[in-house]
Every structure is written in structure tokens, then in C-alpha cells.
Design an enzyme around this catalytic site. Structure first.
Site, PDB file in Angstrom:
ATOM      1  N   GLU A   1       0.814  -1.175  -0.080  1.00  0.00           N
ATOM      2  CA  GLU A   1      -0.108   0.045   0.050  1.00  0.00           C
ATOM      3  C   GLU A   1       0.884   1.269  -0.043  1.00  0.00           C
ATOM      4  O   GLU A   1       0.527   2.383   0.233  1.00  0.00           O
ATOM      5  CB  GLU A   1      -1.004  -0.081   1.299  1.00  0.00           C
TER       6      GLU A   1
ATOM      7  N   SER B   1      -6.517  -2.263   2.132  1.00  0.00           N
ATOM      8  CA  SER B   1      -7.059  -1.618   0.486  1.00  0.00           C
ATOM      9  C   SER B   1      -7.299  -2.856  -0.448  1.00  0.00           C
ATOM     10  O   SER B   1      -7.346  -2.701  -1.642  1.00  0.00           O
ATOM     11  CB  SER B   1      -5.544  -1.053  -0.001  1.00  0.00           C
TER      12      SER B   1
ATOM     13  N   TYR C   1      -9.838   3.605  -4.596  1.00  0.00           N
ATOM     14  CA  TYR C   1      -8.937   5.020  -4.664  1.00  0.00           C
ATOM     15  C   TYR C   1      -9.114   5.621  -6.261  1.00  0.00           C
ATOM     16  O   TYR C   1      -8.452   6.506  -6.234  1.00  0.00           O
ATOM     17  CB  TYR C   1      -7.340   4.283  -4.559  1.00  0.00           C
TER      18      TYR C   1
ATOM     19  N   ARG D   1     -11.345   3.334  11.971  1.00  0.00           N
ATOM     20  CA  ARG D   1     -12.712   3.319  10.946  1.00  0.00           C
ATOM     21  C   ARG D   1     -12.934   1.495  10.928  1.00  0.00           C
ATOM     22  O   ARG D   1     -12.147   0.731  10.661  1.00  0.00           O
ATOM     23  CB  ARG D   1     -12.144   3.732   9.829  1.00  0.00           C
TER      24      ARG D   1
ATOM     25  N   ASP E   1     -15.414  -1.635   9.486  1.00  0.00           N
ATOM     26  CA  ASP E   1     -15.843  -1.842   7.985  1.00  0.00           C
ATOM     27  C   ASP E   1     -16.703  -3.035   8.437  1.00  0.00           C
ATOM     28  O   ASP E   1     -16.678  -4.060   9.095  1.00  0.00           O
ATOM     29  CB  ASP E   1     -14.996  -2.200   6.975  1.00  0.00           C
TER      30      ASP E   1
ATOM     31  N   GLU F   1     -13.616  -5.732   9.811  1.00  0.00           N
ATOM     32  CA  GLU F   1     -12.215  -5.256  10.234  1.00  0.00           C
ATOM     33  C   GLU F   1     -12.206  -3.844  10.756  1.00  0.00           C
ATOM     34  O   GLU F   1     -13.206  -3.109  10.493  1.00  0.00           O
ATOM     35  CB  GLU F   1     -11.222  -5.422   9.168  1.00  0.00           C
TER      36      GLU F   1
ATOM     37  N   ASN G   1      -9.614  -0.396  10.835  1.00  0.00           N
ATOM     38  CA  ASN G   1      -8.301   0.081  10.336  1.00  0.00           C
ATOM     39  C   ASN G   1      -7.916   1.325  11.510  1.00  0.00           C
ATOM     40  O   ASN G   1      -8.622   2.079  11.972  1.00  0.00           O
ATOM     41  CB  ASN G   1      -8.611   1.019   9.144  1.00  0.00           C
TER      42      ASN G   1
ATOM     43  N   GLY H   1      -7.207   5.849   5.711  1.00  0.00           N
ATOM     44  CA  GLY H   1      -6.836   6.447   4.263  1.00  0.00           C
ATOM     45  C   GLY H   1      -6.937   7.982   4.602  1.00  0.00           C
ATOM     46  O   GLY H   1      -8.243   8.607   4.902  1.00  0.00           O
TER      47      GLY H   1
END
Length: 315
Positions: free
Chosen positions: A13, A141, A216, A255, A257, A270, A272, A276
Site C-alpha cells: 500500500e 486496501s 482509490y 474506522r 468496516d 475489520e 483500521n 486513509g
């Protein structure tokens, strides 16, 4: 303040990290900070010299050596404050199999999964229902991830994955909308109080999987914030995001998900610890929904990191 901006690294990443680093650099400049850029991939041994004379380190790394806690461990040893989760929480969150242990202990609903630490034999079949997702244990990602529709597709997918990695998590696919929900700390005095942000409903442009391109590429997905879901469901998702944040011992921000099974049952995928920070990233959108500009979000993260550093110094 003199701030060391850390981005790049050596994970898959890296490009995402560098792209976000440019945006963060501009925000720090606008806030009036003096910024020095540092890429640990160029010289990990140079971190001690790079930190010298700096008031704070802003980490914008994805995967190793940022989300695994390595850089955080080094910064703590060097006495430099930084934003976000500490070393232990970073490591636990990045390892999807380890994180699930704590999610389950907290009573959070998660998909059935199986840890694969070596490539199985060709005739092996998992005790999981198809279709499956097989994804890197410590990646992000949506890189190094395969969607396996049935038994005939399993071994070719495993061949491709184990050619580039050594540890994967097989997980029963859950049909439903994708939802993400951030948690951001607020300061009450020197104490940090985590608060959930408005969730985002994600609709990939392809209508299928929220993969690397969807995440992205401009226009890769429709991201609706706040998510157009009932208020009770919004609250439930926010409470789950807070519970996951606390279960891993995260500070600053995170964050979570989710997949929304049957349009009403959120399942946690999961968390984070370094969300991002690119122009199309989710966490800044959620912060904007509660009135925080990108620059204000960056400054909030700095303030939270400084406050935590002071609390830990008193202990």
C-alpha cells in the site's frame, strides 16, 4: 510546531500512503506547522535523527511498518508523540485473525473464518460455506484478496495468493451492503472520549466488490454519507464501531468496516487504525459530515496525540 510527516514504507500500500501523505502535508502547511517528510523505506535507521528536534510525528503509513506498530514502538522509545493507536492496538487490528479473537470476546458479530498459515494440499476443502473471500491476514486496501465462488476455484486462488504471501484468512462471504463507520476522539480536559462518526454506505461502481480500484479511483464507488439507513440501525453500527475500537484498545481514531446482512444485521469485518487520508478517503468524509474540515481533522489528531503523550508521561 515542527512535525515529522512519515509516509511511504514498504508494504503493498506504499503508493496509497504517499498519495495521502501529500494531502496531509498540504494540510499541515495550511495549519502553519513546519513539516519534514520522512520515508522509512529509504532509511529506517534514520528515524532517530529525523525525529530529533521535532515536536510531533504524523504517521500516514498503511501496512508495515506503520499499521503493525513498528514505527509507533520506535517513536515511543525516542520520546516523540504521534497520532492514533499505540503499538499493541496497531498490531492487533492489522492482524485480522487476532482482531477477531477480541471482537468475538466483545460479543460483536463476525463472519465465519479460518486462518491459513501455509498453502493447503490441492484436495483440501475448508469447513466454511461458499462463496469465500480469502485475504491477506495483515494486508489492507483489498490487495491480495480473492473471491472464491466454489470448490473448483479454490486451489487456483490459493496458488495465486501463496505465490505472494504466507498467511491468509478464509472467510465466508456475506451478501449485503457495505458500511463503514469511523470513531474519533474528543478531548475533555486532557482525557480522550471516543465518539462515533456518521456511517457511510458504499456502492461500488461495478456493483460487485469494494476492491482496490473502487477504493482509490475517482468515481470508483458511490459513497453516501450519512448512510441512508434507519436511525436505529445507524446507532447500532456506531455502537459496534465504538465497541470494536475499545476491544482493541485503540486511541485517537479508527474506522470499522461492516457488511449489512439482510439490510438490517451489521457484521464486523475489520478495523483500521490508520484510515486513509487521500482525496477519496472515507474517514475525512465522515469528519466533514460533523463539520470538521480536513485541516481541522488533522489538527484534532495532533491534539489527541499530544494529550495522550502527556497522560502516559504522568503514569
Amino acid at each position: 510546531m515542527n512535525i515529522l510527516l512519515i509516509a511511504g514504507g514498504w508494504s503493498s500500500e506504499r503508493d496509497v500512503s504517499l498519495a495521502g501523505g501529500k494531502v496531509v502535508h498540504r494540510a499541515l502547511d495550511k495549519l502553519g506547522h513546519t513539516v519534514t517528510f520522512y520515508d522509512p523505506a529509504l532509511s529506517l535507521a534514520g528515524l532517530a535523527e529525523a525525529v530529533s528536534g521535532k515536536d510531533f510525528a504524523f504517521i500516514n503509513l498503511h501496512g508495515s511498518p506503520g499499521e503493525d506498530g513498528l514505527i509507533q514502538s520506535m517513536l515511543e522509545r525516542l520520546g516523540c508523540p504521534y497520532q492514533g493507536a499505540g503499538p499493541a492496538a496497531s498490531m492487533l487490528a492489522l492482524n485480522k485473525a487476532a482482531a477477531k479473537v477480541f471482537f468475538a470476546a466483545a460479543g460483536l458479530p463476525i463472519p465465519e473464518s479460518l486462518l491459513l498459515n501455509r498453502k493447503p494440499e490441492q484436495d483440501w476443502q475448508p469447513i466454511l460455506r461458499y462463496p469465500l473471500f480469502i485475504k491477506a491476514t495483515t494486508g489492507g486496501s483489498s490487495l491480495h484478496m480473492e473471491h472464491v465462488a466454489g470448490p473448483d476455484h479454490l486451489f487456483p486462488a490459493l496458488e495465486r495468493l501463496f505465490a505472494v504471501g504466507t498467511s491468509y484468512l478464509a472467510e465466508s462471504a456475506v451478501d449485503g451492503d457495505e458500511i463503514t463507520c469511523g470513531v474519533l476522539g474528543t478531548l475533555q480536559g486532557d482525557e480522550e472520549v471516543p465518539e462515533a462518526l456518521p456511517p457511510i454506505l458504499i456502492k461500488p461502481a461495478t456493483g460487485k466488490i469494494f476492491d482496490y480500484t473502487s477504493k482509490y479511483a475517482p468515481g470508483g464507488a458511490e459513497e453516501i454519507c450519512p448512510a441512508p439507513i434507519p436511525a436505529e440501525l445507524t446507532k447500532r453500527i456506531q455502537n459496534m464501531a465504538l465497541a470494536a475500537h475499545r476491544a482493541l484498545g485503540i486511541s485517537g481514531y479508527s474506522r470499522a468496516d461492516f457488511i449489512l446482512k439482510n439490510k438490517q444485521d451489521p457484521m464486523l469485518l475489520e478495523v483500521n487504525t490508520l484510515p486513509g487520508m487521500t482525496p477519496t478517503s472515507l474517514f475525512p468524509q465522515e469528519a466533514a459530515a460533523v463539520g470538521l474540515s480536513f485541516e481541522q481533522l488533522v489538527q484534532r489528531l495532533i491534539d489527541l496525540g499530544l494529550a495522550r503523550h502527556k497522560r502516559e508521561a504522568r503514569q
